[in-house]
Design a protein around this motif. Structure first.
Motif, short mmCIF file in Angstrom:
data_model
loop_
_atom_site.label_atom_id
_atom_site.label_comp_id
_atom_site.label_asym_id
_atom_site.label_seq_id
_atom_site.Cartn_x
_atom_site.Cartn_y
_atom_site.Cartn_z
N THR B 130 43.43 55.83 33.25
CA THR B 130 42.68 55.53 34.34
C THR B 130 42.59 53.93 34.76
O THR B 130 42.93 52.97 34.26
N VAL B 131 43.03 54.06 36.14
CA VAL B 131 43.06 52.27 36.76
C VAL B 131 41.49 52.11 36.98
O VAL B 131 41.04 53.01 37.95
N TYR B 132 41.48 50.69 36.91
CA TYR B 132 40.18 50.24 37.58
C TYR B 132 40.69 49.13 37.94
O TYR B 132 40.67 47.64 37.50
N PHE B 133 40.45 48.57 39.22
CA PHE B 133 40.59 47.41 40.48
C PHE B 133 40.38 46.84 41.25
O PHE B 133 39.52 47.76 41.68
N LYS B 134 39.91 46.01 41.86
CA LYS B 134 39.42 45.28 42.43
C LYS B 134 39.92 44.50 43.14
O LYS B 134 40.37 43.34 42.82
N THR B 135 39.38 43.77 44.17
CA THR B 135 39.45 42.40 45.13
C THR B 135 38.24 41.54 44.59
O THR B 135 36.89 41.66 44.60
N LEU B 136 38.91 40.51 44.39
CA LEU B 136 37.92 39.53 43.60
C LEU B 136 37.51 38.24 45.44
O LEU B 136 38.38 38.26 45.38
N TYR B 137 36.51 37.89 45.15
CA TYR B 137 36.49 36.53 46.42
C TYR B 137 35.99 35.33 45.15
O TYR B 137 35.69 35.86 43.86
N LYS B 138 35.86 34.35 45.51
CA LYS B 138 35.31 33.12 44.97
C LYS B 138 34.06 33.16 44.19
O LYS B 138 33.09 33.82 45.00
N GLY B 139 34.04 33.13 43.61
CA GLY B 139 32.62 33.38 42.44
C GLY B 139 32.78 34.87 41.71
O GLY B 139 31.41 35.05 40.63
N ASP B 140 33.22 35.29 42.29
CA ASP B 140 33.26 36.64 41.36
C ASP B 140 34.12 36.57 39.67
O ASP B 140 34.92 35.56 39.35
N VAL B 141 33.69 37.40 38.88
CA VAL B 141 34.18 37.71 37.17
C VAL B 141 34.09 39.44 36.96
O VAL B 141 34.34 40.02 37.87
N MET B 142 35.40 39.07 36.24
CA MET B 142 36.26 40.43 35.89
C MET B 142 36.41 40.08 34.13
O MET B 142 36.96 38.73 34.11
N VAL B 143 35.90 41.34 33.75
CA VAL B 143 36.74 41.59 32.16
C VAL B 143 37.21 42.59 31.89
O VAL B 143 37.62 43.37 32.28
N PHE B 144 38.45 41.82 31.02
CA PHE B 144 39.49 42.79 30.65
C PHE B 144 39.70 43.24 29.49
O PHE B 144 40.09 42.58 28.71
N PRO B 145 39.72 45.00 28.69
CA PRO B 145 39.54 44.68 27.81
C PRO B 145 40.92 44.25 26.44
O PRO B 145 41.81 45.27 27.46
N GLN B 146 40.22 44.30 25.55
CA GLN B 146 41.58 43.37 24.79
C GLN B 146 42.87 44.97 24.80
O GLN B 146 42.07 45.52 24.29
N GLY B 147 44.07 44.03 25.06
CA GLY B 147 44.49 45.17 24.19
C GLY B 147 45.25 45.64 25.40
O GLY B 147 46.13 46.59 25.50
N LEU B 148 44.75 46.22 26.83
CA LEU B 148 44.57 47.07 28.13
C LEU B 148 45.86 46.41 28.57
O LEU B 148 45.75 45.21 29.01
N LEU B 149 46.66 46.76 29.65
CA LEU B 149 47.44 46.48 30.29
C LEU B 149 46.72 45.89 31.47
O LEU B 149 45.90 46.88 32.23
N HIS B 150 46.97 45.38 32.24
CA HIS B 150 46.30 44.23 33.41
C HIS B 150 47.18 43.50 34.97
O HIS B 150 48.13 43.02 33.88
N PHE B 151 46.64 43.39 36.10
CA PHE B 151 47.37 42.20 36.46
C PHE B 151 46.46 41.73 37.47
O PHE B 151 45.53 41.74 37.01
N GLN B 152 46.91 40.80 38.03
CA GLN B 152 46.21 39.82 39.05
C GLN B 152 47.04 39.18 40.00
O GLN B 152 48.58 39.13 39.83
#
Lengths: 212, 212, 212, 212, 212, 212
Positions: B130-152
């Protein structure tokens, strides 16, 4: 094309892996019991990307208060995605003359990044009571080791803002003054365990709403 | 005034406490051996506040490169004060069209705070992919759980900057493309374990300086 | 009798086990580098039973001091056998009117057993600043969760003695008053981060030997 | 082609990451001091793939001994690559009538996979002394929780072989009989703490080479 | 004989120990909430030896699929006895030309034992992207550090089989290709974060059933 | 006086901190599910100081039994305040000739403080089966590393009493004799895995109430 079918077979033969990896993350469900390691996990099927995103830290905190400061936190369970992950975040606003009074985080270490302004920050080691403090400018980082007393205050002439992260989803925040003066701990006990004068204790109990 | 003397006596009677609490923190001394829990500790007497302060993250990273991105890190031992504390920090600069390619941090979870601009960020769970992705703006926070593939990647039209913290002083950074194409892993093995076409592998090895 | 010989063969074939189990314990050798997990280990061949035995806690501490109290600790490395084991111990002597002032142990939880006398002990939670305190009598036990502010004082009319254990070989001990008043942290900073009056701060700095 | 150059710039700007990720692994260097978390790390530049590969478990252990069994272990530091990784492995050979006597692994849990033959294996819980035992056949797996007494013996008519893994690079191995009878613990103490008869103790001390 | 009676008295006086040691193990009960440390525990009275035994790994996995490989896992909660114990196990079948594609286990390290055949296995460090790979023969062991990309493929001319253990009851399994191509992550994002060509991405999405 | 109001504003702006720090402690609620990290937490609003205080250890245990000893424990959940805190405590009474037979604590290390009398205590390492034992007098401390076999017996001519603490709220207690002889483990298996004679096994099964 027969390949997708074959992959499906492979996936089925390792299907128990899918169950196991439900623990990739454990989004907090505060309606269930919590335990020493954190909150119970929301069912994976109900987890969405919004559990991992927090919007509140872009908004300046309200510093119209005695300490001219605001700490806005994104800890579990308010930010459910951090549950079990060993990390959390907060925003610190310090108006001119603002201060985050002496405090500890019983559950984790802290790292601070100055977004704007000038902050004087420090901590005190338990060994020989050595003080480590420094004036920090925009872009500077300081780390505060777990459990040690520390403080931050605006040492400039403009608003100061910082982003602080913690090595725990629930680091806690124990402000020494609040612990002493904002509850019903009897004044005579406060005085006995702090050596503060009675007048001083009563004055601060008055300010902070403590009784006894 | 005789009180200081008496306190001194108290302090002496608990003097082994002072030794014990040498472990309030463990500032990295990379000249000594390191172990599974981190670097050896600098002698407390040589520790200064500058061990706990890092200045490099206020400076924009150089994004004049293929990925139009820069990651500037403050991990142990470069930032010696975080050793043993379960936390570290980095700065991410993404020029327009910049990207931090697919990667993992083998040693920790990540939390990202958007300082400027617009960032599209996501991670992929190992359960059901499952993919969890989102567009983030100034002041937003996102957490990426340990060891999982991610990108920005920068999904806006201006420079984007983020501060990222990790739940480890040495989270590591494994960019999938670099792991596959920037070393001497033979192309035939790369192809075998990724199902990529030979031409694709050779093209990317060319771009990233890989051999074999 | 041929059996011992055969056992020897068995033992040789599993000889690497003997090396591996060198980590049954890790007696502190403070002459070697320490790290985030504790002190380096003494060579097993030099370890004796005396590394695991501590004699100092049978002797009353000297309470002829301002606080009429003494804390005698058996932490690593003074008690080298506890290194790496997640436990340590101390003795608390409280003369009549004696007090262990408000303090935290940054590195561990504490459990207290009253050997003699009457002790009033309490801690303050970081959530809502709730105070939990109780008068304890001979044979009573109280536990103090990690990192929270707590105190103990003699609430009886005779000497009080307690044995306290910690969930760490190096729990640390940070007495709030010492952290604030027994070092060179400038008075104006102390006042800013505690809201204490200048006269109060200077008085206690005088008592505790602080400067600035 | 200018792309490699640009990547190099990117790599340089994140060069401290490379240092940090030295802790991807910590291959044991037993010539350096060890600590509570394991052995010190070999310099990354000297690490080779052979540090992560172990060849000894393909060879049957010598079961020509009293217990008709052999345990061949690949623990740290004999198998240096597992240091700090929370895992290790061993091979168990049980000739007909062979037995691994009652034992514990102080440092970890065990999982056993039967390669050949028939093995009766069991453990005893500390709660109510409940026994969990089962006859295992080729391909069966059994798990033994950390620190609990357990045993394995050949319950078939042919050689039995198993592969066992542990949740620690240094799980230790404490065989109860060896702990009691293969050292110089005085017989009168052995008898006092086990309720065994004097003749029984002396007989087994004779077999296992104990004195006293 | 009066001794059993007296022991009963002893046992009663320490009866709370029996409750406490309910945590000797924590067999998973997936019908109850799970948390960051794993699944809730089945009531001890309902636990049987079969909770600690797993029969599925003696059976060859079905390798009639694209990758000519099968991974059969015994993780929690499918193998409930491993919950909370820091260990789990799986079986790997590789037909001729079979491959376990590039993958990570976000939650643990892996140790592999070759039961049959010849396997080429390797991992890539995050530091400098160094590759460590080796051809393994029957009886060889290789360890793969936590969170790092690794792979295994049959490099011989016969079936290859391995037993793999993990330092977690729920290590997870993230196959890079599945994470990229077997879900609905839009192709343009895949391309952006991997530098793969559009045709390559679409081809693999087709093979693996991805959309977008 | 307007200050309390302003502080209230500050407190509200950081209100999620209060939720987060619910994890200052996790008082056991044994009516809820337990997990690998311990018992579920009682709701903070229902927690009182009495959850953190235990009264039972001031009372001598009943030593009128075969071993002339009593172990009175304050472990979770009987002492709910220690849940999740990494510590617990017990009282040991040894009448003249009393003995705590050979045992382990699978879940933690132990530290013993002699309150009265003379105790001979020892443990056996798994490496080379080295024995470390010593006669301890009033005020002496000894530490027993996690998972290793150890014992204590009265070696004086008067009652002996000790306070023992553990590095776990649920350390467990596995007495070797009880594990072997106080259950239904068949005698032939006991004999096979201990080399004890049949008569010895049956005698002790008789004493301890075992069957089979």
């Amino acid at each position: 094309m027969f390949l997708p079918l074959l992959f499906t077979i492979f996936l089925l033969s390792s299907s128990s892996s899918a169950h196991a990896s439900a623990l990739d993350f454990c989004v907090a469900d505060p309606s269930l019991p919590d335990g020493p390691a954190g909150y119970s996990c929301k069912k994976p099927a109900k987890v969405t990307v919004d559990d991992f995103v927090y919007h509140g830290l872009g908004i300046p905190g309200n510093t119209s208060n005695l300490i001219k400061a605001a700490v806005t936190v994104a800890f579990a369970p308010t930010f459910p995605g951090v549950n079990g992950l060993g990390i959390s975040i907060a925003r610190l606003d310090l108006a001119v003359d603002g201060v985050v009074p002496l405090h500890t985080h019983p559950g984790g270490s802290e790292i601070l990044y100055v977004l704007e302004g000038t902050i004087c920050a420090g901590f005190i080691s338990s060994s020989a009571n050595t003080v480590y403090f420094k004036t920090l400018y925009k872009g500077d980082v300081m780390v505060f080791p777990q459990g040690l007393l520390h403080f931050q205050f605006n040492s400039g002439k403009t608003l100061a803002v910082a982003i602080v992260s913690f090595s725990s989803p629930t680091p806690g925040l124990q402000i020494t003054d609040f612990a002493l003066f904002a509850n019903n701990l009897p004044s005579e006990i406060v005085e006995k365990v702090t050596f503060l004068d009675d007048a001083q204790v009563k004055k601060l109990k008055g300010v902070l709403g403590g009784t006894g």
